[in-house]
Write an enzyme that holds these catalytic residues in place. Structure first.
Site, mmCIF file in Angstrom:
data_model
loop_
_atom_site.group_PDB
_atom_site.id
_atom_site.type_symbol
_atom_site.label_atom_id
_atom_site.label_comp_id
_atom_site.label_asym_id
_atom_site.label_seq_id
_atom_site.Cartn_x
_atom_site.Cartn_y
_atom_site.Cartn_z
ATOM 1 N N ARG A 245 0.864 -1.176 0.000
ATOM 2 C CA ARG A 245 0.000 0.000 0.000
ATOM 3 C C ARG A 245 0.904 1.230 0.000
ATOM 4 O O ARG A 245 1.917 1.274 0.720
ATOM 5 C CB ARG A 245 -0.904 0.027 1.242
ATOM 6 C CG ARG A 245 -2.097 -0.918 1.172
ATOM 7 C CD ARG A 245 -3.123 -0.496 0.114
ATOM 8 N NE ARG A 245 -4.296 -1.349 0.083
ATOM 9 C CZ ARG A 245 -4.463 -2.402 -0.738
ATOM 10 N NH1 ARG A 245 -3.510 -2.732 -1.595
ATOM 11 N NH2 ARG A 245 -5.581 -3.095 -0.701
ATOM 12 N N GLU A 274 -3.080 7.735 -4.001
ATOM 13 C CA GLU A 274 -3.520 7.134 -5.253
ATOM 14 C C GLU A 274 -4.830 7.736 -5.747
ATOM 15 O O GLU A 274 -5.742 7.917 -4.927
ATOM 16 C CB GLU A 274 -3.744 5.640 -4.959
ATOM 17 C CG GLU A 274 -3.353 4.749 -6.075
ATOM 18 C CD GLU A 274 -3.288 3.311 -5.607
ATOM 19 O OE1 GLU A 274 -2.351 2.962 -4.869
ATOM 20 O OE2 GLU A 274 -4.183 2.553 -5.973
ATOM 21 N N HIS A 292 -1.283 0.220 -9.935
ATOM 22 C CA HIS A 292 -1.931 -0.712 -8.999
ATOM 23 C C HIS A 292 -2.536 -1.918 -9.744
ATOM 24 O O HIS A 292 -3.752 -2.144 -9.692
ATOM 25 C CB HIS A 292 -3.000 0.009 -8.158
ATOM 26 C CG HIS A 292 -3.258 -0.675 -6.845
ATOM 27 N ND1 HIS A 292 -3.650 0.011 -5.716
ATOM 28 C CD2 HIS A 292 -3.193 -1.979 -6.479
ATOM 29 C CE1 HIS A 292 -3.817 -0.868 -4.726
ATOM 30 N NE2 HIS A 292 -3.548 -2.071 -5.170
HETATM 31 C C1 GLV Z 1 -5.039 -5.121 -3.993
HETATM 32 O O1 GLV Z 1 -4.308 -4.209 -3.752
HETATM 33 C C2 GLV Z 1 -5.665 -5.918 -2.996
HETATM 34 O O2 GLV Z 1 -5.565 -5.588 -1.800
HETATM 35 O O3 GLV Z 1 -6.312 -6.914 -3.366
#
Ligand code: GLV
Length: 344
Positions: A245, A274, A292
């Protein structure tokens, strides 16, 4: 009212599971490049029994408090920092996620970033596309080795967090003959009997790793875990990879570190604010940026959607979901009360 609010369009496989059960489904946003407006999220939560959310929505106390008949939140992600789980538990609302199915896909992508930054793949791509490739050269886009390579020195991979994804990243390191060190906030016992990895204290991992890869959830304790002091401790040639993250890294400090050469490079799939990138980040050549997409393979996204839909159906029926993140909620008076309201 068997109504599920799916905040944004999910893969068809997930929708089919919901539809095959005769559930009425509303999708909040069909466009790929836009989120669901907050007002719509609140309004649809009021008239739904279950929320199938994505990591782009803040499912906070306000949302959770909108509807006393809300039976659950099925988050289509393994991470659930977008949901206020403490508030959900207090209100008697089960929350579920999609663990396990994206482990390999995310670990593969971690390696894609690691290799791309070390071997300057995206710089090379830009160079070739721009028509700058005129002649092979011994000094052209020279990068760092991941495997022992020319020097014969085994490179050190520091893995921070050793859950499913961190362990899968470690397993792949064997093929590169790396020396894998692990640090987790849960302590060295989290390593169990894992083969081929060694515990490292935090400072040791920062100072000795050639590559550092982050695999831990975002919590108040892990926010800015990697900031200026940590980046300054790393090797000048080290590369940082973040598929966890964004806020785990102080992105402004990372931009300075990359620009001023405190570290060698970075591979990022996630960002602090983000989808915004920290000022200056996109101008740097020694960083590989992805939007991402670490879990974005066709099979895995289908599995995530079917898993989230299956969790949603359990929430809807008032049954314990297969993948709860707050299983203790099922012991609470608040959950029993909510369930009886929904049945009534
Ligand atoms: C993606 O970032 C997830 O947490 O599945």
């Amino acid at each position: 009212m068997r109504h599920v609010f799916v905040t944004r369009r999910i893969p068809r496989a997930g929708m089919e599971i919901l539809e095959s059960e005769g559930v009425s489904v509303e999708v909040g946003q069909e466009r790929e490049d836009a989120g669901v407006p907050r007002e719509k999220l609140l309004k649809e939560t009021r008239r739904s029994r279950v929320l199938l959310s994505l990591l782009t929505e803040a499912v906070d106390r306000e949302v959770l408090g909108e509807n006393p008949r809300l039976q659950g939140v099925a988050n289509m992600a393994v991470g659930f920092d977008n949901v206020d789980v403490a508030a959900a538990t207090e209100l008697g609302i089960p929350v579920s996620n999609t663990p396990g199915v994206l482990t390999d896909t995310t670990a593969d992508f971690t390696w894609a970033l690691l290799l791309a930054v070390a071997r300057r793949v995206t710089e090379g791509d830009r160079y070739a596309r721009d028509g700058r490739f005129r002649l092979w050269g011994p000094n052209l886009l020279v990068g760092g080795d991941v495997s022992p390579g020319g020097s014969g020195r085994r490179k050190v991979l520091g893995i921070v967090g050793f859950g499913r994804i961190g362990s899968a990243v470690a397993r792949r390191a064997r093929g590169f003959d790396m020396d894998v060190r692990v640090h987790t906030r849960g302590g060295r016992e989290r390593l169990g009997d894992a083969q081929g990895v060694r515990w490292a204290e935090w400072e040791e991992l920062l100072e000795e790793s050639d590559f550092i890869s982050l695999h831990l959830p975002l919590t108040p304790e892990t926010r800015h875990l990697v900031g200026e002091p940590e980046l300054r401790r790393m090797k000048e040639t080290a590369c940082l990879v973040n598929t966890a993250r964004g806020p785990v890294v102080d992105e402004a400090a990372l931009v300075r570190a990359l620009r001023e050469g405190w570290i060698g490079g970075a591979g990022l799939d996630v960002y602090e604010a983000e989808p915004e990138l920290a000022p200056g980040l996109a101008k740097l050549d020694n960083v590989v940026l992805a939007p991402h997409i670490a879990s974005a393979s066709r099979d895995t996204r289908d599995r995530m959607a079917t898993m989230a839909a299956t969790n949603a159906l359990h929430h809807l029926r008032g049954e314990p979901a297969p993948n709860p993140v707050n299983p203790e909620v099922y012991e609470t008076e608040a959950w029993h009360h909510r369930r009886s309201l929904a049945e009534g």
